[in-house]
Design an enzyme around this catalytic site. Structure first.
Site, short mmCIF file in Angstrom:
data_model
loop_
_atom_site.label_atom_id
_atom_site.label_comp_id
_atom_site.label_asym_id
_atom_site.label_seq_id
_atom_site.Cartn_x
_atom_site.Cartn_y
_atom_site.Cartn_z
N ASP A 146 0.85 -1.19 0.00
CA ASP A 146 0.00 0.00 0.00
C ASP A 146 0.89 1.25 0.00
O ASP A 146 1.92 1.27 -0.67
CB ASP A 146 -0.93 -0.04 1.22
CG ASP A 146 -2.27 0.64 0.95
OD1 ASP A 146 -2.26 1.85 0.66
OD2 ASP A 146 -3.31 -0.02 1.05
N HIS A 219 -3.82 6.13 3.62
CA HIS A 219 -4.49 4.94 3.10
C HIS A 219 -3.84 3.66 3.62
O HIS A 219 -4.51 2.74 4.11
CB HIS A 219 -4.47 4.98 1.57
CG HIS A 219 -5.28 3.91 0.92
ND1 HIS A 219 -4.77 2.70 0.54
CD2 HIS A 219 -6.59 3.89 0.57
CE1 HIS A 219 -5.71 1.97 -0.01
NE2 HIS A 219 -6.83 2.66 -0.01
N SER A 537 -11.17 -1.01 -0.52
CA SER A 537 -9.86 -1.04 0.15
C SER A 537 -10.01 -1.28 1.64
O SER A 537 -9.12 -1.86 2.27
CB SER A 537 -9.14 0.30 -0.04
OG SER A 537 -8.46 0.33 -1.25
#
Length: 753
Positions: A146, A219, A537
């Site tokens: 990620d 994220h 996600s």
């Protein structure tokens, strides 16, 4: 993965869109060459030094210089598979005729309640659930590919954790504002990969990010803490309902692989492939990847499908790979990451709502919306145009509070993230968006409240009938449990599979709507290092955490076995017994193209009774050969001399726990094999719910297992009762021994053209 229909300001930074860059290049120099991936398949040597040496020799044969070879090489892939990334012109790439060579593409990025909702409470009174039985994932290693992580977050503390597993081979790579002490017994390794991105796009591609495993935007921090974050007590998000935040496997170890960079959240395919390669070498048990492609998708064995190719090698080595299904919902055929060896995840909501009451003070009527609002506010209600950029009324108070009312569709909401003040002297204390889904509650410069069009119309009527039009917005109160039903989120991408319609995708659904987890302290919309995000996600690390728990308890199970257990035990009804709904236009009862096997039921999955198992060879002969991939393509992937049978196997016979017949005319028969992982002696009977328009027969209808019989094959014959074209219809095949329910979704499309 982030929905491109969703507003840019929302906390769901979760979509992954692939952009292939096909610029023509000249000679090898910094300006005219481009990073190419030279994929060679399985490793020719066990010795990684020999493998790397062979890469340099191959490159040197093209560049005619050892120095140029060393200068051109970006990465050597030497652990999970063989290959390298190097700066080459198109003409030089073409000289590598014996290898698969392709330009490196760009990729873009695609919880206090959710674990309790899934039946994985950490309370001592729930000691029989999977979380406790699996010792909270102790010593299982989850790799997260990620955008890095924020090491100071409490979600990554290692209090009470034992020594790092001796099998771990990874490192804690140094970098900008990142030292070896930023790793610990929770985050046992961290690497970052940006060489290919910088080689192709220059330093400006990463200049707003840390050149290290440190996360800049949140994220990666969010997904890592959701999968395996430690216990953090007394967490409250904007004053709403304090609780304990943790990941799905709170005692699992985390390994971070940063491949996504900067404000644009870009990542190079060559960097991503290197991240997968190193993760295989380091010894991860699970790979959690909230990245993927966009429609149209390349074939699963295509050189353009980096995630599928790299993941195949991980699966072949026993590493489960969990990927996001995409956020292009609720449109059909938008699901991504569709290779059959991947575990593809859809997003559901949970039984939680963040409610605020909206009271019209003129007539004392009250309506409900959803938002994160810390305190009560009062203001004059003013209706805006469809882009929330100009007001439609004229009597705007100067110096007073204003609440804006916007009727706005999803495609326009991004433009409304910063509504224009109707009068400079007025203070906007809230924005009411009418017509919005509440699956994504994003940050706004001022509190934004989500209501449906009916409530918005009532508020508009109030404005027209009351000159003052004052309203009160009450501080948010969190509601959980029975009043709130879960559903498939509107943004979650839907099937059928656009690459291979006979392979059902997505595989399963998990919570991905308004999930609260860790973020860096500078995150927009964050509150004291935590934020709500939405997207597939966010659903992906929920499944990754559950896979880690099952691996802890069932260490000998293959990735396919774990996936089978989760799919065949998933829920298709909510706790009240009603069918799960899928948000969309209009909402409908969910089907396998919305959620695969259903919404995950982790506790049931640990004891599924029967499993549908697969290995790398099965994927080769029953999928790659049947799909018509060339001998060269398959051999490169497996590094074996593969000769497909002259009579192709049917892709419908790939031993998946789902059956999809994309073109039924008269009749079709498929074969499956189940393995008994329950009681040594057991008798299972078939319960068939035929898809409307078809007849389904199973032979044999009774499966008898004993100490000598652990695997049994059976055939399923589908016959059409229609004589015309028809869309997909759905049913199920369930094997039961009176204790276990091993349920496979059936999807059939009638095609007489």
């Amino acid at each position: 993965m982030e929905n491109n229909q969703a507003p840019s300001f929302m906390l769901a930074v979760a979509i992954v869109t692939i952009y292939a860059v096909f610029s023509a290049m000249a000679e090898v120099d910094d300006q005219n060459s481009k990073v190419h991936i030279v994929y060679l398949g399985e490793r020719p040597y066990d010795d990684v030094k020999l493998t790397t040496h062979s890469h340099h020799e191959l490159l040197e044969s093209v560049l005619r210089s050892k120095e140029k070879s060393l200068e051109s090489m970006v990465y050597s892939y030497k652990h999970g598979f063989s290959g390298f990334a190097a700066k080459l012109t198109n003409s030089q790439a073409q000289k590598l005729a014996l290898a698969r060579v392709f330009p490196s593409s760009l990729y873009k990025m695609h919880t206090t309640r959710s674990w309790d909702f899934l039946g994985l409470s950490s309370s001592p009174s729930a000691s029989s659930n999977l979380l406790h039985r699996a010792k909270m994932g102790d010593n299982v290693i989850i790799g997260v590919i990620d955008s890095g992580f924020w090491p100071e977050s409490e979600s990554f503390n290692d209090k009470g954790m034992g020594p790092i597993p001796s099998r771990w081979k990874g490192i804690c790579q140094l970098g900008e504002d990142f030292n070896s002490f930023h790793c610990n017994k929770k985050v046992i390794g961290a690497r970052w990969f940006a060489r290919a991105l910088i080689a192709d796009h220059g330093e400006e591609a990463v200049f707003k990010d840390y050149l290290s495993a440190r996360d800049n935007k949140g994220h990666g921090t969010h997904t890592a803490s959701t999968a395996g974050g430690a216990f953090v007590r007394n967490v409250s998000y904007f004053g709403n309902r304090r609780g304990t935040l943790r990941g799905g496997a709170p005692l699992a170890r985390l390994a971070i692989y940063k491949v996504i960079w900067s404000d644009r959240r870009l990542g190079s395919a060559a960097d991503i492939l290197k991240g997968i390669d190193e993760a295989i070498h380091d010894g991860v048990d699970v790979l959690s990847m909230s990245i993927g492609g966009s429609i149209p998708l390349p074939p699963d064995v295509s050189e353009w499908n980096t995630v599928a190719i790299g993941s195949f090698h991980a699966i072949a080595r026993g590493v489960s790979v969990v990927c996001a299904g995409g956020n292009e919902g609720s449109i059909q055929q938008t699901v991504v990451n569709v290779a059959p060896w991947l575990f593809t995840v859809a997003a559901s909501t949970i039984d939680r709502a963040f409610l605020t009451s909206i009271t019209t003070l003129g007539d004392n009527a009250t309506y409900l919306g959803q938002t994160f609002l810390k305190k009560d506010v009062v203001g004059k209600l003013v209706v805006m145009d469809r882009r929330c950029a100009g007001h439609l009324g004229s009597d705007i108070p100067t110096g007073g509070n204003v609440v804006l009312l916007c009727f706005i569709d999803l495609a326009m909401k991004a433009a409304a993230s910063n509504p224009v003040m109707p009068v400079k002297q007025a203070k906007v204390v809230g924005v009411i968006y009418a017509g919005q889904h509440t699956d994504i509650l994003g940050p706004c410069d001022v509190p934004c409240i989500h209501v449906d069009t009916h409530v918005g119309t009532k508020l508009l009527t109030y404005i027209l009938s009351d000159e003052k039009a004052l309203i009160r917005l009450k501080a948010t109160r969190t509601i959980v449990g029975k009043p709130i039903s879960s559903r498939i989120a509107y943004f979650s991408s839907r099937g059928p599979n656009s690459v291979s319609p006979g392979i059902l995708k997505p595989d399963i659904a998990a919570p991905g709507s308004n999930i609260i987890a860790a973020v860096p302290p500078n995150h927009k919309g964050g509150d004291k290092g935590f934020a709500a995000m939405s997207g597939t996600s966010m659903a992906t690390p929920h499944i990754s955490g559950i896979v880690a728990l099952i691996k802890s308890l069932r260490p000998t199970w293959s990735p396919a076995a774990i996936k089978s257990a989760l799919i065949t035990t998933a829920r298709v009804e909510d706790p009240s017994g009603l069918p799960i709904f899928a948000e969309g236009s209009p909402p409908k009862v969910a089907d396998p193209f919305d959620y695969g096997g259903g919404v995950v039921d982790a506790n049931a999955a640990v004891d599924p009774g029967l499993i549908y198992d697969l290995g790398a060879t099965d994927y080769i002969y029953y999928y790659m050969c049947s799909m018509g991939y060339t001998k060269a393509e398959i051999s490169h992937l497996s590094q074996q001399k593969i000769v497909c049978p002259s009579k192709r196997a049917s892709v419908l016979d790939l031993n998946l726990p789902t059956i999809t017949v994309p073109a039924l005319t008269n009749s079709t028969t498929v074969t499956r094999t189940v393995t008994n992982v329950g009681n040594l002696t057991a008798v299972y009977k078939a319960v068939i719910k035929a898809p409307p328009g078809s007849k389904v027969r199973v032979n044999p209808r009774v499966l008898v297992f004993n100490s000598n019989v652990k695997k049994i094959s059976f055939k399923v014959k589908f016959s059409s009762t229609l004589q015309r074209n028809y869309g997909y219809s759905f049913g199920s095949l369930t094997w039961t021994d009176g204790v276990h329910l091993v349920k496979s979704p059936l999807s059939v499309r009638f095609d007489f053209f």
